[in-house]
Motif scaffolding. Sequence first.
Motif, mmCIF file in Angstrom:
data_model
loop_
_atom_site.group_PDB
_atom_site.id
_atom_site.type_symbol
_atom_site.label_atom_id
_atom_site.label_comp_id
_atom_site.label_asym_id
_atom_site.label_seq_id
_atom_site.Cartn_x
_atom_site.Cartn_y
_atom_site.Cartn_z
ATOM 1 N N ARG A 76 -24.863 29.046 -0.227
ATOM 2 C CA ARG A 76 -24.963 27.661 0.231
ATOM 3 C C ARG A 76 -24.240 27.533 1.552
ATOM 4 N NH1 ARG A 76 -22.888 23.751 -3.709
ATOM 5 N NH2 ARG A 76 -23.937 22.285 -2.366
ATOM 6 N N SER A 77 -24.775 26.722 2.404
ATOM 7 C CA SER A 77 -24.148 26.563 3.720
ATOM 8 C C SER A 77 -22.896 25.704 3.601
ATOM 9 C CB SER A 77 -25.128 25.893 4.689
ATOM 10 O OG SER A 77 -25.261 24.523 4.380
ATOM 11 N N PRO A 78 -21.914 25.969 4.459
ATOM 12 C CA PRO A 78 -20.724 25.116 4.479
ATOM 13 C C PRO A 78 -21.093 23.655 4.714
ATOM 14 C CG PRO A 78 -20.324 27.093 5.759
ATOM 15 C CD PRO A 78 -21.785 27.094 5.386
ATOM 16 N N ALA A 79 -22.117 23.393 5.518
ATOM 17 C CA ALA A 79 -22.522 22.010 5.785
ATOM 18 C C ALA A 79 -22.967 21.318 4.498
ATOM 19 C CB ALA A 79 -23.635 21.983 6.821
ATOM 20 N N ALA A 80 -23.684 22.040 3.631
ATOM 21 C CA ALA A 80 -24.130 21.448 2.366
ATOM 22 C C ALA A 80 -22.942 21.138 1.464
ATOM 23 C CB ALA A 80 -25.107 22.383 1.660
ATOM 24 N N VAL A 81 -22.005 22.078 1.392
ATOM 25 C CA VAL A 81 -20.825 21.879 0.548
ATOM 26 C C VAL A 81 -19.995 20.722 1.087
ATOM 27 C CG1 VAL A 81 -18.681 22.918 -0.272
ATOM 28 C CG2 VAL A 81 -20.784 24.266 -0.225
ATOM 29 N N PHE A 82 -19.781 20.675 2.397
ATOM 30 C CA PHE A 82 -18.983 19.598 2.967
ATOM 31 C C PHE A 82 -19.726 18.268 2.914
ATOM 32 C CE2 PHE A 82 -16.640 23.222 4.712
ATOM 33 C CZ PHE A 82 -15.394 22.905 4.191
ATOM 34 N N GLY A 83 -21.036 18.302 2.900
ATOM 35 C CA GLY A 83 -21.809 17.080 2.693
ATOM 36 C C GLY A 83 -21.537 16.503 1.313
ATOM 37 N N GLU A 84 -21.472 17.380 0.311
ATOM 38 C CA GLU A 84 -21.133 16.934 -1.046
ATOM 39 C C GLU A 84 -19.718 16.366 -1.085
ATOM 40 O OE1 GLU A 84 -21.765 19.832 -4.102
ATOM 41 O OE2 GLU A 84 -23.699 20.420 -3.262
ATOM 42 N N LEU A 85 -18.813 17.036 -0.394
ATOM 43 C CA LEU A 85 -17.431 16.564 -0.335
ATOM 44 C C LEU A 85 -17.370 15.170 0.292
ATOM 45 C CD1 LEU A 85 -14.436 17.083 -0.781
ATOM 46 C CD2 LEU A 85 -14.383 18.226 1.440
ATOM 47 N N MET B 268 -14.389 18.385 -7.093
ATOM 48 C CA MET B 268 -14.673 18.560 -5.695
ATOM 49 C C MET B 268 -15.386 19.891 -5.496
ATOM 50 S SD MET B 268 -12.440 16.737 -3.206
ATOM 51 C CE MET B 268 -11.665 15.201 -3.484
ATOM 52 N N PRO B 269 -16.313 19.918 -4.585
ATOM 53 C CA PRO B 269 -17.002 21.179 -4.324
ATOM 54 C C PRO B 269 -16.047 22.224 -3.763
ATOM 55 C CG PRO B 269 -18.101 19.344 -3.225
ATOM 56 C CD PRO B 269 -16.838 18.827 -3.814
ATOM 57 N N ASP B 270 -16.226 23.443 -4.194
ATOM 58 C CA ASP B 270 -15.416 24.551 -3.703
ATOM 59 C C ASP B 270 -16.307 25.456 -2.867
ATOM 60 O OD1 ASP B 270 -13.821 26.746 -3.263
ATOM 61 O OD2 ASP B 270 -13.565 27.247 -5.376
ATOM 62 N N PRO B 271 -16.089 25.475 -1.532
ATOM 63 C CA PRO B 271 -16.955 26.298 -0.675
ATOM 64 C C PRO B 271 -16.990 27.765 -1.074
ATOM 65 C CG PRO B 271 -15.555 24.882 0.663
ATOM 66 C CD PRO B 271 -15.100 24.741 -0.773
#
Length: 84
Positions: free
Chosen positions: A10-19, A1-4
Amino acid sequence: MPDPSAAPGRSPAAVFGELAEVVGGLRAALRRAHALIGERYRDAPGRYEAVFAPVPHCFDVPMQERAFGWLARELVSRPPSTAR
């Protein structure tokens, strides 16, 4: 899982998009597993039941009651069968 916290720059939106992609993939895998298991039990109605709850991973009291009720009905009310 991606770890912000491990994604500097990297933007939180990009990380949460991966999630979201990971979670979506897990849901798809669970539904595929359900279809395969359901096919295996197609000749034994009621012997397999899947429940997909619209909540994060948990096993709260209502879920426990449902699961344990099903197990009690299936394990107590039916005689043992031979394995295929």
